[in-house]
Design an enzyme around this catalytic site. Structure first.
Site, PDB file in Angstrom:
ATOM      1  N   LYS A  88     -11.821   2.648 -15.237  1.00 29.92           N
ATOM      2  CA  LYS A  88     -11.374   2.513 -13.839  1.00 29.92           C
ATOM      3  C   LYS A  88     -12.163   1.492 -13.023  1.00 29.92           C
ATOM      4  O   LYS A  88     -13.365   1.370 -13.157  1.00 29.92           O
ATOM      5  CB  LYS A  88     -11.456   3.865 -13.118  1.00 29.92           C
ATOM      6  CG  LYS A  88     -10.423   4.869 -13.556  1.00 29.92           C
ATOM      7  CD  LYS A  88      -8.998   4.472 -13.229  1.00 29.92           C
ATOM      8  CE  LYS A  88      -8.630   4.677 -11.788  1.00 29.92           C
ATOM      9  NZ  LYS A  88      -8.538   6.072 -11.396  1.00 29.92           N
ATOM     10  N   SER A 114     -15.175   5.079 -11.813  1.00 26.06           N
ATOM     11  CA  SER A 114     -14.894   6.512 -11.802  1.00 26.06           C
ATOM     12  C   SER A 114     -16.012   7.226 -12.547  1.00 26.06           C
ATOM     13  O   SER A 114     -16.617   6.660 -13.465  1.00 26.06           O
ATOM     14  CB  SER A 114     -13.544   6.759 -12.482  1.00 26.06           C
ATOM     15  OG  SER A 114     -13.522   8.040 -13.073  1.00 26.06           O
ATOM     16  N   GLU A 141      -9.205   1.643   0.440  1.00 27.31           N
ATOM     17  CA  GLU A 141      -8.725   3.005   0.716  1.00 27.31           C
ATOM     18  C   GLU A 141      -9.470   3.631   1.892  1.00 27.31           C
ATOM     19  O   GLU A 141      -8.877   4.305   2.734  1.00 27.31           O
ATOM     20  CB  GLU A 141      -8.900   3.883  -0.527  1.00 27.31           C
ATOM     21  CG  GLU A 141      -7.969   3.494  -1.660  1.00 27.31           C
ATOM     22  CD  GLU A 141      -8.349   4.205  -2.948  1.00 27.31           C
ATOM     23  OE1 GLU A 141      -7.949   5.357  -3.124  1.00 27.31           O
ATOM     24  OE2 GLU A 141      -9.035   3.606  -3.786  1.00 27.31           O
ATOM     25  N   HIS A 157      11.752  -3.387   1.868  1.00 29.86           N
ATOM     26  CA  HIS A 157      11.939  -2.056   1.237  1.00 29.86           C
ATOM     27  C   HIS A 157      11.132  -1.940  -0.054  1.00 29.86           C
ATOM     28  O   HIS A 157      11.544  -1.219  -0.966  1.00 29.86           O
ATOM     29  CB  HIS A 157      13.420  -1.773   0.938  1.00 29.86           C
ATOM     30  CG  HIS A 157      14.341  -2.071   2.078  1.00 29.86           C
ATOM     31  ND1 HIS A 157      14.648  -1.147   3.049  1.00 29.86           N
ATOM     32  CD2 HIS A 157      14.991  -3.207   2.427  1.00 29.86           C
ATOM     33  CE1 HIS A 157      15.467  -1.699   3.935  1.00 29.86           C
ATOM     34  NE2 HIS A 157      15.692  -2.952   3.585  1.00 29.86           N
TER      35      HIS A 157
END
Ligand code: ARG
Length: 457
Positions: free
Chosen positions: A283, A277, A290, A156
């Site tokens: 970043k 970024s 992804e 979980h």
């Protein structure tokens, strides 16, 4: 390009219809398999005396030259051709005249395309198996260095019980092993040679199907001509196998993305496998992970495309089936691209052991072991569970963990606690105590790695 089937028609096909109908833009990648299939067919026709031996030889030579010319760039594919099969046959006829026109004896494009896709996908399946093995090998390498790297296992998304980083990574190795197994299984059913099925009802010529199968290294021949030309199960099976493999990759990628976040910081990706970024200078984004996660969606889409395309199709060949190629080729290309990018990303990432260990120290992941300690001293598990629950509540109130809770507090909850409880709840003890087959102990995981490596040689 003039149509080889032009005889029955009084008009040229409309240009838009030609474009609409044509598949050469996406089936040209099968040029080699088409030529090799035709070489085997022509050889058999010559051996059976269906065409003259000398003409068969000329066809084989002509096809070999066409193959060479395509590979060296001497022969350009004509994108206005209907498909790769028509293009090659027309080119052969251009070069050999009437002899070239004999190649298509006892054959239809329907069994020809069924053959070509099988041949093409057999090779692609082998390649996917190889690169998946390479990935598993990398996972074993990374795991070998981390059989003592304590981390929390999660259920979980909550810290649950102590494991090691190696154990976690090897879970993925098991998934990819099953994927390889599925790929082999899929290939078995691809391995039947459909040539000889003709358009749908086979042929009256005395062909030798077994010989063509032998020449092309097929294990068997298809057993029903209608099924031979209209079966695309193998595309669907391969697509489904790839979808499962991509689903595994996407789960792994999801974890990589989480682990790279400042909230976890369990790993750091190599600069070569991350991106920045355009506006936020701080970043470092896990774009590769992804993208793989995202591409899993389109591979699942390809499977749905194939299933929907085949659903309700009457026997035998229908043009709908030309739509099989873009979907299955996209699946194959995508999975190869993803595995080949993912593997070096994993190989080069840095594992931040201390952060994992610190995270594992919070979250009471040794609570089960604390309860088991009491069970080993004779207390029934449910009572031990309740006592430990009380201890956890006390720890939360006091802002401490089980390791730093004084022994008096333990004894106040249950008299059976002794000083040795601290050793019993030490995370390394907890992990290495789980020494069963498939467990996270260093010895179990080492054995697992050995077994997995033995399966991929
Ligand atoms: N380009 C076609 C395909 O990929 C080849 C088979 C065509 N057969 C036919 N009867 N039109 O399916």
């Amino acid at each position: 390009m003039a149509k080889l089937w032009a005889g029955r028609f009084r008009k040229e096909v409309d240009e838009k219809v030609n474009d609409f109908n044509s598949s050469i833009k996406f089936d040209s990648r099968m040029y080699k398999h088409d030529i090799l299939g035709s070489i085997a067919h022509a050889t058999m026709l010559g051996e059976q005396g269906i065409i003259d031996k000398s003409e068969a030889d000329a066809i084989v030579e002509g096809l070999n030259t066409i193959l060479e010319d395509i590979e060296t760039g001497k022969l350009e594919l004509d994108m206005s051709a209907e498909d790769i099969h028509m293009f090659i046959e027309a080119e052969l006829t251009k070069r050999l005249g009437d002899t070239g026109k004999r190649l298509h004896t006892a054959r239809s494009r329907n069994d020809q395309v069924a053959l070509d896709i099988r041949m093409y996908l057999k090779d692609e399946t082998d390649e996917i198996i190889e690169i998946t093995k390479n990935l598993i090998n990398t996972l074993c390498e990374v795991s070998s260095e981390h059989t003592d790297t304590i981390m929390s296992g999660y259920t979980h998304m909550q810290r649950a019980q102590p494991i090691t980083f190696a154990h976690h990574i090897m879970a993925y190795a098991q998934m990819f092993l099953r994927d390889i197994d599925r790929l082999h299984d899929t290939k078995k059913r691809m391995d039947s040679m459909p040539l000889g099925s003709g358009a749908l009802a086979s042929t009256t010529y005395p062909i030798n199907r077994a010989r063509v199968a032998e020449l092309l290294s097929f294990a068997d021949v298809t057993k029903n001509s209608l099924d031979g030309v209209s079966d695309r199960d193998f595309c669907i099976e391969l697509s489904s196998t790839i979808a499962i493999l991509m689903m595994h990759l996407s789960r792994f990628c999801e974890e990589i993305i989480l682990w790279c976040s400042w909230e976890f910081k369990f790993i750091e990706l190599d600069d070569a496998y991350a991106t920045g970024s355009s506006i936020m200078p701080q970043k470092k984004n896990p774009d590769i992970a992804e993208l793989i996660r995202g591409k899993t969606g389109r591979v699942i889409g390809d499977l749905v495309t194939l299933l929907t395309m085949m659903k309700s199709l009457p026997l035998a060949y229908n043009k709908d089936m030309q739509e099989d190629k873009e979907a299955i080729f996209d699946s194959v290309d995508t999975v190869k691209l993803c595995i080949n990018t993912f593997t070096p990303m994993i190989k080069t990432m840095t594992v931040l052991k201390d952060n994992m260990r610190n995270a594992a120290a919070k979250g009471f992941i040794n609570a089960t072991d604390c309860a088991d300690y009491l069970v080993k001293k004779g207390l029934p598990f449910r009572d031990a569970y309740k006592a430990t629950g009380e201890l956890v509540a006390i720890c939360i109130d006091k802002g401490v963990v089980l390791e730093t809770l004084p022994i008096e507090e333990y004894k106040a909850v249950c008299e059976m606690f002794q000083d040795d409880v601290y050793e019993a709840i030490n995370l390394t003890t907890c992990v290495n105590g789980r020494n069963v087959v498939g467990g996270p102990s260093a010895d179990s995981v080492k054995a697992q790695i050995k077994e997995v490596l033995a399966q991929i040689i």
